[in-house]
Design an enzyme around this catalytic site. Structure first.
Site, mmCIF file in Angstrom:
data_model
loop_
_atom_site.group_PDB
_atom_site.id
_atom_site.type_symbol
_atom_site.label_atom_id
_atom_site.label_comp_id
_atom_site.label_asym_id
_atom_site.label_seq_id
_atom_site.Cartn_x
_atom_site.Cartn_y
_atom_site.Cartn_z
ATOM 1 N N ASP A 494 0.788 -1.228 0.000
ATOM 2 C CA ASP A 494 0.000 0.000 0.000
ATOM 3 C C ASP A 494 0.817 1.273 0.000
ATOM 4 O O ASP A 494 0.302 2.331 -0.336
ATOM 5 C CB ASP A 494 -0.801 0.029 1.324
ATOM 6 C CG ASP A 494 -2.204 -0.456 1.148
ATOM 7 O OD1 ASP A 494 -2.703 -0.410 0.023
ATOM 8 O OD2 ASP A 494 -2.800 -0.861 2.166
HETATM 9 C C1 GLC Z 1 -2.070 -3.664 5.310
HETATM 10 C C2 GLC Z 1 -3.256 -3.568 4.392
HETATM 11 C C3 GLC Z 1 -3.086 -4.488 3.207
HETATM 12 C C4 GLC Z 1 -1.758 -4.269 2.540
HETATM 13 C C5 GLC Z 1 -0.622 -4.380 3.531
HETATM 14 C C6 GLC Z 1 0.719 -4.053 2.929
HETATM 15 O O1 GLC Z 1 -2.051 -4.910 5.921
HETATM 16 O O2 GLC Z 1 -4.446 -3.889 5.071
HETATM 17 O O3 GLC Z 1 -4.119 -4.291 2.291
HETATM 18 O O4 GLC Z 1 -1.606 -5.206 1.510
HETATM 19 O O5 GLC Z 1 -0.859 -3.486 4.600
HETATM 20 O O6 GLC Z 1 0.850 -2.720 2.582
#
Ligand code: GLC
Length: 803
Positions: A494
């Protein structure tokens, strides 16, 4: 074992001191009604949605000693006055002679002894009920009789949980309470926001007469709130004020005179906190759980649910901490993540627009389809309904309103407002569901796409199969300069938010996995043209990936919009990414030689004794061109932290290349059940996977945070069951192809698949990791590794020999 121990026979973890490094929580109920309860009696509850129908005020940022949500006070009549304490330790913090919090499946049971009074409290949500029950038994351990009052207390929040914090005039002007007294003396104390008084009220009540009540916090604490939760001044008077709040900070407190208990005598008080449509509905609803037998039956029903849930798979391996996770704690966490997505935890606070995540829940499904396939299907239907006509998906949605949005991508005008990966995950979820259940009819179900006309009606609907086809079709077109899928605002990671035009190798590999799943499915459906087309797309992306992404010792993770690589020897920060290596093996894009080298690079550069880091080296300063990842110090979260979700993918990749020793090493080093001995470093619950652990670039290496709601759960479960134990459903039957540590002489398992029970015994006489040399089903030799589907209701003996 500083703070507690595993009691595997009762399927509990028993906390033996309240002063754990952070609150250790458990989940009760579901999002229909439920939430979290902490090990000192606090609770955070909601009905249907934590943002829009929150019940209790729980502020995790307050000190651990503070009151949060709910508690219980006991008042012992002594020497002409009162001794007041909480059997939960918090908020009165009295010295205890015994303190236990039994963290169970869907319940907590607290056992404490203070001042010669033993209290046992079971907290749970009866299956399907719109209330949480606190079943309290108070026993006099003294050798003289004693008079005791019990006062359960709840602090309410406004139903719009965010407004509670950002509007301190409107909210308190609307909060009200009203008491309803039954002829028996039982009181139902209702609480509501004025606008909801005829349609949505919270209530606190019990099975015993209450002599008085209070609903206003100021009056309960006393002296304009210079009285404290540690010693509420209202409890110093014989009775509470019987005040029905007209505004302000609403609480519920019911004073129950339990009477005089002889030595050894026990009294049972059953308190309930619930929600109903109005006072009449509340009174009808509350009546059920005033009956102790009904409470006992409900608790048995909760137990029966978990018995059934856990009965689908039971394993016995040479490692008890592996068994404890695979048989109990990991499946429980999978159900929890399925129910709550990333919406409500001690860390993800369920405020505002967070909602249910498309990517997250599509993966959570993978952890529960073997146990609750109907619930998995229902969740997939919701997810598919927020997929758009172009095949991409909305990033998250509110389950109460079904309004979806584009998540954090909305915060940056200079970035794309979709995620390059979201929609691809649902292909995996649906295909794995079909392999588990054989429910191919699901593919024909029509589900609307999210796009709506002016009146809010869907513009188009399509079958589930059509939804899946559009998902891969979106990515096929959405490619950049190297022919690789665009990143969008972000992929699974993210926090790497590169300029529009950047490409993601993660998306390339996830697309490869989705194509392979679809090709396999279309084969089952007999659609040979589609099989050929998807295989062609797969080969084309495999080529584009291998042409562009190999960096010499590992695979590159991203190309920025101008073609600059990230996750390459050329970078000084973020040289190598874990997902950049595991996923090419999972997708089959990496040929074995490159795959092996990539995974060896992970072992050399990213592995630590506490887990595999997501990347290395961490960025050391904020850089908006890279995005959110640079907001963290090196070693934290996505910036080179041990992001646990990515660990099982390396385990899976290792098993695909046959290295069961390394897969198991990776499994074991993050097993929370194996952390019990260094829990002051780890800090979080030893019975659930956390999302992240600080990496070795951080001075607090080993510290975990964000327990419970993480894709780690479904994927570690998948790695352990489908890849290490190697028990994997296929369209044709149950494949058994283990990749275990070479030191294991074998294992046994009981697996329910399509209604039949498979008793599996794996033997490893030659100490290998992988390689089935013989497979016998009920004594008959079978070629390959797939045990044919047996009729429902039958039991099949499977003997597997490795060598
Ligand atoms: C958090 C989010 C997920 C994402 C992860 C890595 O766990 O909920 O959607 O893939 O972070 O960034």
């Amino acid at each position: 074992m500083k703070y507690g121990y595993f009691d595997d026979t009762r399927r509990e973890y028993v906390i033996t001191t309240p002063k754990t490094p952070v609150k250790w929580v458990n989940y009760v109920g579901t999002m229909r009604f439920g939430g979290i309860i902490d090990h000192t009696g606090g609770s955070l509850l909601c009905k249907d949605d934590p943002a829009l129908n929150r019940i209790v005020k729980y502020i995790p940022q307050l000190p651990a000693s503070d009151f949060k949500g709910e508690t219980l006070y006991l008042r012992v009549h002594e020497a002409g006055g009162y001794r007041i304490f909480s059997p939960f330790f918090v908020p009165t913090l009295d010295p205890y002679d015994r303190y236990e919090c039994h963290v169970g499946l869907g319940y907590n049971r607290y056992v404490s002894e203070f001042y010669g009074i033993r209290t046992e409290i079971t907290v749970f949500v009866p299956p399907g009920a719109m209330c949480v029950v606190r079943d309290v038994r108070v026993t006099n351990l003294r050798d003289e009789k004693v008079t005791i009052d019990a006062i359960p207390v709840v602090e309410y929040t406004h139903f719009d949980a965010l407004k509670q914090f950002n509007n301190a005039d409107w909210v308190p002007q609307t909060m009200q309470s009203k008491a309803y007294r039954e002829p028996s003396g039982i009181v139902l104390l209702a609480q509501y926001a004025f606008m909801n008084k005829d349609r949505q009220i919270n209530y606190l009540t019990s099975n015993l007469p209450a002599s008085s009540f209070e609903s206003d916090r100021k009056r309960f604490l006393g002296e304009n709130e210079y009285g404290t939760w540690k010693q509420p001044l209202a409890l110093l008077a014989p009775e509470l004020g019987n005040y029905e709040a007209l505004r302000g900070d609403n609480i519920g407190a019911l004073l129950h005179p339990l009477g005089t208990l002889a030595p050894g005598e026990t009294r049972r008080l059953i308190a309930q906190l619930g929600q109903a449509e109005g006072p009449e509905a509340a009174r009808a609803q509350a009546a059920t759980y005033r009956d102790p037998d009904a409470v006992d039956r409900a608790f048995e029903a909760e137990r029966a649910f978990w018995d059934e849930y856990l009965s689908k798979l039971a394993v016995e391996t040479p490692d008890p901490s592996f068994d404890s996770m695979v048989n109990v704690h990991n499946p429980r966490q999978c159900y929890t993540t399925k129910n709550w997505s990333r919406y409500l935890s001690l860390y993800q606070l369920g405020l505002g627009e967070r909602g249910v995540g498309f990517r997250d829940s599509s993966q959570d499904v993978l952890g529960v389809i073997d146990r609750v396939p109907a619930e998995a299907r229902a969740l997939m239907e919701m997810l598919l309904s927020v997929q758009k006509r172009d095949g991409s998906a909305m990033h998250q949605f509110n389950p109460l309103s079904m309004h979806a949005n584009e998540g954090d991508s909305r915060e940056r005008d200079d970035r794309p407002h979709y995620y390059g990966d979201d929609h691809l995950w649902i292909v995996l979820a649906v295909c794995w569901y079909l392999k588990e259940t054989g429910d191919l009819d699901f593919l024909k179900q029509e589900i609307p796409f999210y796009d709506k006309d002016r009146h809010g009606s869907p513009l188009e609907k399509g079958t589930v199969l059509e939804h899946l086809k559009r998902a891969v079709a979106f990515t096929k077109k959405d490619t950049g300069a190297h022919g690789l899928p665009l990143l969008g605002f972000a992929d699974w990671n993210d926090t790497v938010n590169l300029a529009a035009g950047a490409e993601s190798m993660f998306n390339a590999n996830l697309y490869g996995v989705a194509l392979r799943e679809l090709a396999e499915l279309c084969e089952v459906l007999g659609d040979h043209a589609a099989v050929e087309a998807y295989r062609g797309d797969y080969a084309a992306m495999k080529k584009a990936f291998n042409d562009a992404a190999w960096d010499g010792e590992w695979f590159i993770r991203y190309f920025d919009a101008d073609g600059t690589p990230l996750g390459s020897q050329k970078n000084s920060e973020g040289k190598i990414y874990t997902n950049g290596q595991s996923w090419p093996v999972i997708s089959g894009f990496a040929e074995p030689d490159r795959g092996r080298r990539a995974l060896d690079s992970v072992h050399r550069l990213l592995n630590t004794k506490n887990g595999i880091k997501l990347s290395w080296p961490g960025f050391n300063g904020f850089d908006p061109a890279k995005g959110g990842v640079t907001t963290y110090p090196p070693g934290a979260k996505e910036n080179g932290g041990i992001f646990l979700h990515a660990n099982p993918w390396v385990m899976i990749a290792e098993t695909l290349l046959g290295n069961g020793d390394r897969a198991y090493e990776y499994y074991h080093q993050i097993n929370p059940a194996a952390k019990n001995e260094k829990i002051d470093e780890f800090e979080c619950e030893p019975y659930a996977y956390p999302q992240n652990i600080l990496g070795d670039e951080h001075p607090q290496f080993g510290l975990a945070r964000n327990s419970w709601l993480s894709g780690t759960s479904a994927w570690t479960y998948t790695a352990a069951t489908k890849f290490i134990l190697g028990i994997a459903p296929t369209y044709a039957g149950l494949s058994i192809n283990p990749c275990i540590p070479s030191t294991w002489p074998g294992y046994t398992a009981k697996r329910v698949f399509r209604g039949a029970e498979y008793i599996i015994r794996v033997r490893n006489p030659r100490g290998v990791c992988k390689g089935v040399t013989a497979l016998e089903v009920d004594g008959r030799r079978i070629e390959g590794t797939v045990v044919p589907i047996a009729p429902a209701g039958t039991r099949v003996q499977v003997e597997v020999t490795l060598g």
